[in-house]
Design an enzyme around this catalytic site. Sequence first.
Site, PDB file in Angstrom:
ATOM      1  N   ASP A  95       0.841  -1.199   0.000  1.00 33.31           N
ATOM      2  CA  ASP A  95       0.000   0.000   0.000  1.00 33.31           C
ATOM      3  C   ASP A  95       0.878   1.253   0.000  1.00 33.31           C
ATOM      4  OD1 ASP A  95      -2.402   1.348   0.055  1.00 33.31           O
ATOM      5  OD2 ASP A  95      -2.823   0.970   2.167  1.00 33.31           O
ATOM      6  N   HIS A  96       0.256   2.414   0.130  1.00 38.40           N
ATOM      7  CA  HIS A  96       0.873   3.741   0.043  1.00 38.40           C
ATOM      8  C   HIS A  96       2.386   3.779   0.278  1.00 38.40           C
ATOM      9  CE1 HIS A  96      -2.878   6.087  -0.155  1.00 38.40           C
ATOM     10  NE2 HIS A  96      -3.369   5.080   0.539  1.00 38.40           N
ATOM     11  N   GLU A 169      -2.538   8.761   6.524  1.00 36.34           N
ATOM     12  CA  GLU A 169      -2.187   7.346   6.576  1.00 36.34           C
ATOM     13  C   GLU A 169      -0.678   7.224   6.525  1.00 36.34           C
ATOM     14  OE1 GLU A 169      -2.882   3.144   4.184  1.00 36.34           O
ATOM     15  OE2 GLU A 169      -4.509   4.571   4.406  1.00 36.34           O
ATOM     16  N   HIS A 212      -9.075   9.076   4.211  1.00 33.16           N
ATOM     17  CA  HIS A 212      -8.671   7.968   5.076  1.00 33.16           C
ATOM     18  C   HIS A 212      -9.211   8.183   6.488  1.00 33.16           C
ATOM     19  CE1 HIS A 212      -5.117   7.522   2.151  1.00 33.16           C
ATOM     20  NE2 HIS A 212      -5.865   6.456   2.012  1.00 33.16           N
ATOM     21  N   HIS A 249      -9.946   4.419  -2.538  1.00 32.53           N
ATOM     22  CA  HIS A 249      -9.224   4.631  -1.277  1.00 32.53           C
ATOM     23  C   HIS A 249     -10.141   5.326  -0.282  1.00 32.53           C
ATOM     24  CE1 HIS A 249      -4.791   3.890  -2.068  1.00 32.53           C
ATOM     25  NE2 HIS A 249      -5.366   3.603  -3.227  1.00 32.53           N
ATOM     26  N   ASN A 271      -9.784  -0.333  -0.807  1.00 30.82           N
ATOM     27  CA  ASN A 271      -8.962  -0.498   0.380  1.00 30.82           C
ATOM     28  C   ASN A 271      -9.803  -0.445   1.644  1.00 30.82           C
ATOM     29  OD1 ASN A 271      -6.967  -0.374  -1.531  1.00 30.82           O
ATOM     30  ND2 ASN A 271      -5.827   1.282  -0.561  1.00 30.82           N
TER      31      ASN A 271
END
Length: 340
Positions: A95-96, A169, A212, A249, A271
């Site tokens: 992820d990110h 995040e 997020h 997201h 996600n």
Amino acid sequence: MPIATPEVYNEMLDRAKAGKFAYPAINVTSSQTLNAALRGFAEAESDGIVQISTGGAEFLGGQYSKDMVTGAVALAEFAHIVAEKYPVNIALHTDHCPKDKLDGYVRPLLALSRKRVEAGLDPLFQSHMWDGSAETLADNLEIAQELLEQARAAKIILEVEITPTGGEEDGVSHEINDSLYTTVEDAIRTAEALGLGEKGRYLLAASFGNVHGVYKPGNVVLRPELLKELADGVSAKFGKAAPFDFVFHGGSGSTEQEILTALENGVVKMNIDTDTQYAFTRPVADHMFKNYDGVLKVDGEVGDKKTYDPRTWGKLAEGSMAARVVEATQNLRSAGNKIK
């Protein structure tokens, strides 16, 4: 089934796009949460995606060294073994990853998978994410071009985020404002730089107000219908229908209608982290409160070993998180859609 091969992962994404459903991409931070995710997918008869963020990988690497690559590789190797016992296909994803962590995370992992492929093996991960949302779009796409070429050589799919997702995040944060909406021009520039498949397959995290974390109703305004505008704009210019594989997201707490609209407009991956974190932790907290005298040696007593045994509360956590994964597959319509 074993971890998905590159061919199976491509088939998974193709089936999702054609069938207008999406795979939950569940963030994991331990072998326990990995098993919870795998169990949820198996119980739902859904293929799925398990992903590891930079922070998750650092945690998995142990607090002594906090090495992200070690943590990611260790969990991926573990997943390749335990996933064989589950009757579903699972893709592994990172992820990110912002610019300042590329050299300590995604680039070494791409190199590792490249060596595996050159030796006749499958890549360790099936996809990696480059999060350039904090950069200018020009710089973002320049780096994405380099990474896409490396990913294609390693039989890996790249995920790119071209405009910001709000909230925070793993240390990357963006304000909640009008910049959280990708424009048609942004999408066209992405297609010009990365192609539409001929340079390698990529997933596109476009922004339609995504944030997020968890926010109270009214604080976040999602516009999943924007994805159709982006796809139509690129299709009109390049003559390719449904040009993008979109990623959703900041999906925790989204309404059912927002999710369905996103699915109809090309989302193939969503996600899920915040909701599954809570699902994992909630029964642990409940156990500790209800068994206070057992989990602690209160007033010189000995407590109850069976109560504070991590397996006791760990099983509760796994079951709760697995149930939340099942719910996610139902919301995203991937339940019952595993490749036979």
